[in-house]
Design a protein around this motif. Sequence first.
Motif, PDB file in Angstrom:
ATOM      1  N   ILE A 291       0.565   3.432   0.294  1.00 17.66           N
ATOM      2  CA  ILE A 291       2.009   3.413   0.022  1.00 17.66           C
ATOM      3  C   ILE A 291       2.408   2.028  -0.466  1.00 17.66           C
ATOM      4  O   ILE A 291       1.997   1.007   0.085  1.00 17.66           O
ATOM      5  CB  ILE A 291       2.799   3.809   1.294  1.00 17.66           C
ATOM      6  N   GLY A 292       3.220   1.974  -1.534  1.00 16.33           N
ATOM      7  CA  GLY A 292       3.609   0.682  -2.102  1.00 16.33           C
ATOM      8  C   GLY A 292       4.968   0.734  -2.767  1.00 16.33           C
ATOM      9  O   GLY A 292       5.673   1.747  -2.708  1.00 16.33           O
ATOM     10  N   GLY A 293       5.354  -0.385  -3.407  1.00 19.58           N
ATOM     11  CA  GLY A 293       6.647  -0.489  -4.079  1.00 19.58           C
ATOM     12  C   GLY A 293       7.616  -1.339  -3.289  1.00 19.58           C
ATOM     13  O   GLY A 293       7.245  -1.995  -2.302  1.00 19.58           O
ATOM     14  N   ASP A 294       8.892  -1.335  -3.727  1.00 13.60           N
ATOM     15  CA  ASP A 294       9.898  -2.101  -3.010  1.00 13.60           C
ATOM     16  C   ASP A 294      10.328  -1.337  -1.753  1.00 13.60           C
ATOM     17  O   ASP A 294       9.841  -0.229  -1.482  1.00 13.60           O
ATOM     18  CB  ASP A 294      11.095  -2.440  -3.905  1.00 13.60           C
TER      19      ASP A 294
ATOM     20  N   GLN B 236       8.548   7.196   0.247  1.00 14.55           N
ATOM     21  CA  GLN B 236       7.173   7.693   0.402  1.00 14.55           C
ATOM     22  C   GLN B 236       6.860   7.990   1.872  1.00 14.55           C
ATOM     23  O   GLN B 236       6.162   8.971   2.181  1.00 14.55           O
ATOM     24  CB  GLN B 236       6.190   6.662  -0.150  1.00 14.55           C
ATOM     25  N   LEU B 237       7.366   7.163   2.771  1.00 15.98           N
ATOM     26  CA  LEU B 237       7.151   7.413   4.195  1.00 15.98           C
ATOM     27  C   LEU B 237       7.832   8.711   4.623  1.00 15.98           C
ATOM     28  O   LEU B 237       7.281   9.495   5.411  1.00 15.98           O
ATOM     29  CB  LEU B 237       7.683   6.237   5.018  1.00 15.98           C
TER      30      LEU B 237
ATOM     31  N   PRO C 295       3.747  -0.788   5.444  1.00 20.65           N
ATOM     32  CA  PRO C 295       3.189   0.302   6.250  1.00 20.65           C
ATOM     33  C   PRO C 295       1.816  -0.026   6.837  1.00 20.65           C
ATOM     34  O   PRO C 295       1.390   0.613   7.798  1.00 20.65           O
ATOM     35  CB  PRO C 295       3.102   1.475   5.260  1.00 20.65           C
ATOM     36  N   THR C 296       1.106  -1.007   6.247  1.00 27.55           N
ATOM     37  CA  THR C 296      -0.225  -1.354   6.759  1.00 27.55           C
ATOM     38  C   THR C 296      -0.145  -2.257   7.984  1.00 27.55           C
ATOM     39  O   THR C 296      -1.171  -2.509   8.628  1.00 27.55           O
ATOM     40  CB  THR C 296      -1.062  -2.054   5.678  1.00 27.55           C
TER      41      THR C 296
END
Length: 457
Positions: free
Chosen positions: A246-249, A256-257, A293-294
């Motif tokens: 999951i990525g982005g601003d 996404q979450l 998220p990581t």
Amino acid sequence: MAKVAASIPQGTRDFGPDVVRKRNYIFRTIREVFELYGFQPLETPAMENLETLMGKYGEEGDKLIFRVLNNGLTDPNHAAKARVAFENVLNGKNDKDLTQRALKYDLTIPFARYVAMNHGQLSFPFKRYQIQPVWRADRPAKGRYREFYQCDADVVGSKSLLNEIELVQLYADVFTRLKLGVDIKINNRKVLAALAERCGAPELLTAITTAIDKLDKIGLDQVKEELKQRGINDEQITIIAGYLRIGGDNPEQLAQLRNLLGDIPGGAEGIGELERVVSQANPAAPCRLVIDPTLARGLNYYTGCILEVKARDAQMGSIGGGGRYDDLTGLFGVPNIPGVGISFGVDRIYDVMEELKLFPDDVHTGTQVLFFNLGENESRQAWTLMQELRANGVKSELYHETTKFDKQFKYAEKKQIPYIIIIGDKELDSATAQVKDLRSGQQSPVPFGDLAKFSFI
């Protein structure tokens, strides 16, 4: 007496005057912000009972606790007991015949123990800060020491997310004052718990977070391998790997979450908490609040939002971290006291600021004024004037003996003393001191009576 080579234990350090002044600058900055936000000071012992610490930091953390051997010199059977106890420890068992105490691993568990022991006398919410050393039996490396300081701020007795928002802002205020650009990373353990639930294995939360917590150090492939070794199957690993990509601003990551975990009640709650904090806390440059998220922070006691701080322009691990721990005091028989806290890694902050040359020029200044020693009568007058300056808060010294100008000049330059005051025969006769700014070279006569009013800045 036999001679011993001078040395210190691996992973510990001595600090000379220049380093101590820089560290004190960091401590002072953090303490001022703690006080500004209404936190109260607290100290706990260097040692805790072993049972207080064990089982609170996860499998990896427990391995790093420094145990303190019992002092059994008064017991004639100590040696025999110690041998048996040592065998027990080697077999993974704790044995009170060998050790009952340990050096504290962090400040959070001792604080929880303090709250559990004193909750009847505290006014909640109780906001405390603590600046003390902690010890970890870690492998020494850059930014990783066996003895180091932590600066913690915690709020207990409140579930309000305003506390998380305030702690994010506190982080930002400190690093803005230090002129250090950082990313304040945030995640939520409820989101991670929902990930474990999505994998159909909520009981594997600790195994999943322990592995994810190593992502920065070992990379995704090694994380997958560790997950497999912990009994997580290929289908579950695929779900976890998708989560880790999951990525982005911040808004994109929240979306996404929600797509992945939003239908799970705990996941929806954790995502909502993330959204509230990032929407209300708005740190200004050079600080940024970033959903990550990581971020797992593999400590078992976290239950909600978790935070970690990384310097943007330096190769260094985290320089701060924390999170919510809603039932930490329950470990000590006092349930239902929620809490949230953060910690500053002062030793790593120092290393980053040194690397980036962020310390102010005047941080080295200790003594502001050096009176030259030019003879008995002159030094007596200098002593009287020096005491007047000290009474006015000017840090002053009188050179310890009568000697050549050159030697006294070198002493002032080596200690980075900005001003010298010269009182010789002529100055005694005219009751006027010669004040010289060694930085600019400017020198001016100042009557003895006006010296205490002179601006030594």
